[in-house]
Design an enzyme around this catalytic site. Structure first.
Site, PDB file in Angstrom:
ATOM      1  N   MET A 105      38.257  17.502  20.559  1.00 35.03           N
ATOM      2  CA  MET A 105      37.969  18.694  21.278  1.00 35.03           C
ATOM      3  C   MET A 105      37.526  19.698  20.212  1.00 35.03           C
ATOM      4  O   MET A 105      37.769  20.812  20.610  1.00 35.03           O
ATOM      5  CB  MET A 105      39.130  18.981  22.070  1.00 35.03           C
ATOM      6  CG  MET A 105      39.519  17.848  23.102  1.00 35.03           C
ATOM      7  SD  MET A 105      40.273  18.564  24.511  1.00 35.03           S
ATOM      8  CE  MET A 105      41.858  19.315  23.904  1.00 35.03           C
ATOM      9  N   GLY A 106      36.912  19.503  19.060  1.00 33.41           N
ATOM     10  CA  GLY A 106      36.427  20.408  18.185  1.00 33.41           C
ATOM     11  C   GLY A 106      37.633  21.008  17.340  1.00 33.41           C
ATOM     12  O   GLY A 106      38.676  20.284  17.328  1.00 33.41           O
TER      13      GLY A 106
ATOM     14  N   HIS B 256      39.916  19.515  11.775  1.00 31.62           N
ATOM     15  CA  HIS B 256      40.698  19.571  10.606  1.00 31.62           C
ATOM     16  C   HIS B 256      40.410  18.204   9.671  1.00 31.62           C
ATOM     17  O   HIS B 256      39.853  17.235  10.371  1.00 31.62           O
ATOM     18  CB  HIS B 256      42.021  19.971  10.862  1.00 31.62           C
ATOM     19  CG  HIS B 256      42.754  19.183  11.973  1.00 31.62           C
ATOM     20  ND1 HIS B 256      43.081  17.988  11.768  1.00 31.62           N
ATOM     21  CD2 HIS B 256      43.134  19.533  13.278  1.00 31.62           C
ATOM     22  CE1 HIS B 256      43.686  17.549  12.834  1.00 31.62           C
ATOM     23  NE2 HIS B 256      43.678  18.440  13.702  1.00 31.62           N
TER      24      HIS B 256
ATOM     25  N   GLY C 294      42.417  15.826   9.765  1.00 32.23           N
ATOM     26  CA  GLY C 294      42.993  14.715  10.477  1.00 32.23           C
ATOM     27  C   GLY C 294      41.556  13.928  11.167  1.00 32.23           C
ATOM     28  O   GLY C 294      41.540  12.866  11.186  1.00 32.23           O
ATOM     29  N   HIS C 295      40.896  14.783  11.784  1.00 31.23           N
ATOM     30  CA  HIS C 295      39.795  14.556  12.630  1.00 31.23           C
ATOM     31  C   HIS C 295      38.785  13.666  11.650  1.00 31.23           C
ATOM     32  O   HIS C 295      38.199  12.534  11.606  1.00 31.23           O
ATOM     33  CB  HIS C 295      38.873  15.370  13.222  1.00 31.23           C
ATOM     34  CG  HIS C 295      39.859  16.205  14.360  1.00 31.23           C
ATOM     35  ND1 HIS C 295      40.075  17.453  13.960  1.00 31.23           N
ATOM     36  CD2 HIS C 295      39.951  15.741  15.669  1.00 31.23           C
ATOM     37  CE1 HIS C 295      40.707  17.853  15.258  1.00 31.23           C
ATOM     38  NE2 HIS C 295      40.810  16.753  16.151  1.00 31.23           N
TER      39      HIS C 295
ATOM     40  N   GLN D 212      42.279  18.208  31.132  1.00 33.03           N
ATOM     41  CA  GLN D 212      43.700  17.818  30.741  1.00 33.03           C
ATOM     42  C   GLN D 212      44.466  19.125  30.304  1.00 33.03           C
ATOM     43  O   GLN D 212      45.511  18.735  29.633  1.00 33.03           O
ATOM     44  CB  GLN D 212      43.257  16.968  29.229  1.00 33.03           C
ATOM     45  CG  GLN D 212      42.542  17.563  28.159  1.00 33.03           C
ATOM     46  CD  GLN D 212      42.428  16.520  27.030  1.00 33.03           C
ATOM     47  OE1 GLN D 212      41.419  15.915  27.101  1.00 33.03           O
ATOM     48  NE2 GLN D 212      43.160  16.618  25.857  1.00 33.03           N
TER      49      GLN D 212
ATOM     50  N   ASP E 213      48.867  11.580  18.223  1.00 31.75           N
ATOM     51  CA  ASP E 213      49.188  11.733  19.605  1.00 31.75           C
ATOM     52  C   ASP E 213      49.581  10.357  19.939  1.00 31.75           C
ATOM     53  O   ASP E 213      48.848   9.582  20.700  1.00 31.75           O
ATOM     54  CB  ASP E 213      48.024  12.293  20.176  1.00 31.75           C
ATOM     55  CG  ASP E 213      47.675  13.839  20.014  1.00 31.75           C
ATOM     56  OD1 ASP E 213      48.490  14.494  20.172  1.00 31.75           O
ATOM     57  OD2 ASP E 213      46.403  13.991  19.354  1.00 31.75           O
TER      58      ASP E 213
ATOM     59  N   GLN F 111      49.487   9.320  23.588  1.00 32.23           N
ATOM     60  CA  GLN F 111      47.827   9.197  24.104  1.00 32.23           C
ATOM     61  C   GLN F 111      47.470   7.950  23.722  1.00 32.23           C
ATOM     62  O   GLN F 111      46.491   7.184  24.396  1.00 32.23           O
ATOM     63  CB  GLN F 111      46.930  10.375  23.519  1.00 32.23           C
ATOM     64  CG  GLN F 111      45.331  10.231  23.494  1.00 32.23           C
ATOM     65  CD  GLN F 111      44.862  11.546  23.163  1.00 32.23           C
ATOM     66  OE1 GLN F 111      44.640  12.522  23.928  1.00 32.23           O
ATOM     67  NE2 GLN F 111      44.382  11.349  22.153  1.00 32.23           N
TER      68      GLN F 111
HETATM   69  O1  PAF Z   1      42.929  13.972  21.293  1.00 37.44           O
HETATM   70  C1  PAF Z   1      42.031  14.821  21.866  1.00 37.44           C
HETATM   71  O2  PAF Z   1      41.486  15.416  21.086  1.00 37.44           O
HETATM   72  C2  PAF Z   1      41.658  14.495  23.282  1.00 37.44           C
HETATM   73  O3  PAF Z   1      42.710  14.329  24.003  1.00 37.44           O
HETATM   74  C3  PAF Z   1      40.596  13.631  23.680  1.00 37.44           C
HETATM   75  C4  PAF Z   1      41.047  12.394  22.999  1.00 37.44           C
HETATM   76  C5  PAF Z   1      39.182  14.210  22.808  1.00 37.44           C
HETATM   77  C6  PAF Z   1      39.993  13.740  24.848  1.00 37.44           C
HETATM   78  O4  PAF Z   1      39.771  15.204  25.481  1.00 37.44           O
END
Ligand code: PAF
Length: 281
Positions: A27-28, A31, A33-34, A58, A148, A151
């Site tokens: 979701m932009g 950091h 982690g991404h 969400q 997460d 998730q």
């Molecule tokens: O973890 C996230 O950033 C969001 O939940 C995802 C998986 C990109 C879905 O919008």
């Protein structure tokens, strides 16, 4: 690096891509982690695609979608720095055009408890967008962070139940030097709260140390983490779950190498999620 702003442009760009594709949905507000997910995807695939889309589905009625950090320029710079092949910057009107009324709903405990209970509809929104993105990107592998935890468990269920031909990879949590799990929410912590936030990882690490020293009583482990954090944080939950099947862990011995302690602790109005494997092999 190719940047696409519509599904149609993305489909065209991906049609020209050769070899295996690794996908990192985000979701932009990127950091490290991404970026660690991107690097892992690069190691394991011929090409890598990242999506940036703040998914309104969400966010609950009580959650402020407009406050979600949007840092597109900086995000694109970071991805360019890693030479990512494809970046999709999603627009609400393109992904959810007028009349859109489909939802992917995973039933069962995995979406009903913990985050599911506190954020009704959250996982429906996550599953709907991720299913849509999987259809669009058709990746060979998709990468998510263990940060997460729930998730990951929900999406694994979705991939299995709906037969998406994608390998889902859960990657280690990236942490700041003092142990705080990296998160786009950390920027909302005041200076003093940011200092205290490191205590979350300390408490989890202490629980892991106790396990190493022979403590196997899950209830006592959870209670002692709650106690450690009680003064400064509002602790919403501390639980131990199996990282493979999301089952509640009563005895560590029955879940060798798979028992994760997960918690949510709130400070200064910021909800911080974290988790740690208690009994790594
Ligand atoms: O973890 C996230 O950033 C969001 O939940 C995802 C998986 C990109 C879905 O919008």
């Amino acid at each position: 690096m190719k940047i696409y702003r519509t599904q149609a442009a993305l489909a065209q760009g991906l049609a020209e891509s050769r070899g295996s594709l690794g996908f990192v949905p985000t979701m932009g507000a990127l950091h490290d982690g991404h970026l660690s997910l991107v690097r892992r995807a690069q190691e394991e695939n011929d090409a890598v695609a990242v999506s940036i889309f703040v998914n309104p589905l969400q966010f609950g009625a009580r959650e402020d979608l407009s406050k979600y950090p949007r840092t597109e320029e900086a995000d694109l710079e970071k991805l360019e720095g890693l030479s990512v092949d494809h970046v999709f910057v999603g627009e609400v009107g393109d992904l959810y055009p007028e009349g859109f009324c489909t939802a992917v709903v995973i039933q069962g405990e995995v979406t009903q408890v913990l985050e599911g209970e506190r954020r009704p509809g959250h996982f429906d929104g996550v599953c709907t967008v991720v299913a849509k993105l999987f259809h669009l990107f058709q990746p060979d592998r998709a990468y998510f962070g263990w940060k997460d935890f729930q998730q990951v468990c929900v999406l694994r269920r979705m991939v299995q139940d709906l037969g998406f031909p994608v390998e889902l990879h859960a990657c280690p949590i990236e942490r700041e030097a003092d142990g705080l799990a990296m998160s786009s929410r950390n920027r909302f912590l005041s200076g003093a709260d940011r200092g205290l936030a490191a205590r979350i990882h300390e408490a989890l690490s202490q629980a892991r140390k106790s396990v190493r020293h022979g403590q196997a009583d899950v209830a006592r482990l959870c209670a002692s983490v709650k106690e450690r954090l009680a003064g400064d944080f509002e602790v919403e939950y501390v639980e131990v779950r199996d990282e493979l099947d999301f089952g509640r862990v009563e005895s560590l011995d029955s879940h060798p190498g798979r028992a994760r302690m997960l918690l949510v602790a709130k400070i200064g109005g910021v909800r911080l999620l974290d988790n740690l494997l208690l009994n790594p092999r």
